[in-house]
Design a protein around this motif. Structure first.
Motif, short mmCIF file in Angstrom:
data_model
loop_
_atom_site.label_atom_id
_atom_site.label_comp_id
_atom_site.label_asym_id
_atom_site.label_seq_id
_atom_site.Cartn_x
_atom_site.Cartn_y
_atom_site.Cartn_z
N SER A 12 9.01 -0.80 2.12
CA SER A 12 8.55 -2.18 3.25
C SER A 12 7.24 -1.29 3.30
CB SER A 12 8.94 -2.74 4.15
OG SER A 12 8.50 -3.86 4.12
N VAL A 13 6.60 -2.39 3.26
CA VAL A 13 4.79 -1.85 3.78
C VAL A 13 3.96 -2.56 4.30
CG1 VAL A 13 4.09 0.19 2.01
CG2 VAL A 13 4.17 -1.83 1.08
N LEU A 14 4.91 -4.15 4.26
CA LEU A 14 4.37 -5.04 4.36
C LEU A 14 5.23 -5.13 5.56
CD1 LEU A 14 4.34 -7.09 1.21
CD2 LEU A 14 1.98 -5.91 2.50
N PRO A 15 4.72 -4.88 7.44
CA PRO A 15 5.59 -5.86 8.21
C PRO A 15 6.43 -6.93 8.03
CG PRO A 15 3.95 -4.97 8.74
CD PRO A 15 3.31 -5.41 7.36
N ALA A 16 5.35 -7.53 7.60
CA ALA A 16 6.27 -9.32 7.85
C ALA A 16 6.95 -9.96 7.48
CB ALA A 16 5.03 -10.84 8.55
N SER A 17 6.94 -9.33 5.66
CA SER A 17 8.63 -8.81 4.88
C SER A 17 8.96 -7.83 4.19
CB SER A 17 7.23 -9.16 3.84
OG SER A 17 6.67 -10.94 3.95
N PRO A 18 10.13 -7.75 5.25
CA PRO A 18 10.34 -6.41 4.89
C PRO A 18 11.39 -6.44 3.92
CG PRO A 18 11.88 -7.40 6.66
CD PRO A 18 10.55 -8.36 6.57
N LEU A 19 11.30 -7.27 2.96
CA LEU A 19 12.28 -7.16 1.99
C LEU A 19 11.83 -6.97 0.99
CD1 LEU A 19 15.54 -9.70 2.77
CD2 LEU A 19 15.59 -7.70 2.82
N MET A 20 10.45 -7.47 0.86
CA MET A 20 9.45 -7.24 -0.36
C MET A 20 8.90 -5.62 -0.62
SD MET A 20 7.32 -9.78 -2.38
CE MET A 20 6.36 -10.90 -1.29
N THR A 21 9.85 -5.48 -0.95
CA THR A 21 10.08 -3.97 -1.57
C THR A 21 9.39 -3.73 -3.26
OG1 THR A 21 12.44 -3.85 -2.07
CG2 THR A 21 10.45 -3.24 0.29
N VAL A 22 9.34 -2.75 -3.81
CA VAL A 22 9.15 -2.53 -5.21
C VAL A 22 10.52 -3.38 -5.79
CG1 VAL A 22 8.56 -0.65 -7.55
CG2 VAL A 22 7.70 -1.22 -5.67
N ALA A 23 12.20 -2.55 -5.26
CA ALA A 23 13.05 -3.15 -5.96
C ALA A 23 13.48 -4.11 -5.77
CB ALA A 23 14.00 -1.26 -4.65
N GLY A 24 13.71 -4.71 -4.82
CA GLY A 24 13.21 -6.00 -4.37
C GLY A 24 12.86 -7.45 -4.98
N ILE A 25 12.27 -7.41 -5.81
CA ILE A 25 10.82 -7.49 -5.72
C ILE A 25 11.55 -7.76 -8.16
CG2 ILE A 25 8.52 -7.80 -7.36
CD1 ILE A 25 7.27 -7.46 -4.76
N VAL A 26 11.81 -6.18 -8.46
CA VAL A 26 12.43 -5.91 -9.69
C VAL A 26 13.44 -7.07 -9.58
CG1 VAL A 26 14.34 -4.67 -11.21
CG2 VAL A 26 11.40 -4.04 -9.60
N SER A 27 14.57 -7.42 -8.70
CA SER A 27 15.80 -7.97 -8.61
C SER A 27 15.84 -9.21 -8.76
CB SER A 27 16.83 -7.34 -7.06
OG SER A 27 17.68 -8.03 -7.06
N HIS A 28 14.61 -9.48 -7.15
CA HIS A 28 14.66 -11.04 -7.43
C HIS A 28 13.88 -11.87 -8.68
CE1 HIS A 28 12.25 -15.19 -6.52
NE2 HIS A 28 11.54 -14.18 -6.71
#
Length: 170
Positions: free
Chosen positions: A44-60
């Protein structure tokens, strides 16, 4: 292997252009994952959006394809994580899931979506009785998926640059 990033022809029928732009954005998603370590793909690189990861976006994105084309359009059961009441953003919770597996699932889901699009009129509306969004035409859903995928590809641009400085999309 990363799918080729090819823009649709300048002159083509509507379906070819819509699916072509969607496929281009899908390929960019794969491209943004190239060369990442598992740790970085899940970081996670966005402090207010901890699920906004590369892997999380691909899954989403995988589950968004499922929701629009299989559930809302075809009327199949709403059983994916995006329909779960809790935890919030269940489709982005991918701790411990290998990125390669997420990309393979996304690619398979995109192939299913493309088969659905190829088999139906763009003027046909969705069938799910429980969701208002299913009243949209397949054309509307395709345009929405181009927007949704491109928006998240932009997120991946930013996340990737913050992770390791990699830039570019084409």
């Amino acid at each position: 292997m990363t799918p080729p990033r090819i823009r649709p022809p300048f002159v083509a029928d509507e379906r070819t252009q819509l699916v072509g732009w969607l496929d281009m954005q899908r390929a960019i998603v794969h491209y943004k994952c190239e060369g990442l370590t598992e740790a970085d793909a899940h970081r996670s690189v966005l402090p207010a959006s901890p699920l906004m990861t590369v892997a999380g976006i691909v899954s989403h994105l995988r589950w968004t394809e499922n929701a629009w084309f299989e559930v809302l359009f075809l009327g199949r059961p709403a059983d994916g994580p995006q329909f779960a009441e809790s935890p919030e953003d269940a489709d982005m919770r991918v701790e411990g899931v290998p990125t390669q597996r997420l990309l393979e699932e996304y690619e398979r889901q995109c192939a299913v979506s493309n088969e659905i699009v190829a088999a139906h009129s763009l003027d046909e509306t969705g069938r799910h009785p429980d969701y208002k969004s299913s009243a949209a035409t397949l054309r509307w859903m395709l345009i929405h998926m181009v927007e949704e995928t491109a928006r998240h590809a932009g997120h991946l641009d930013t996340i990737r640059e913050l992770l390791d400085g990699e830039k570019g999309y084409y």
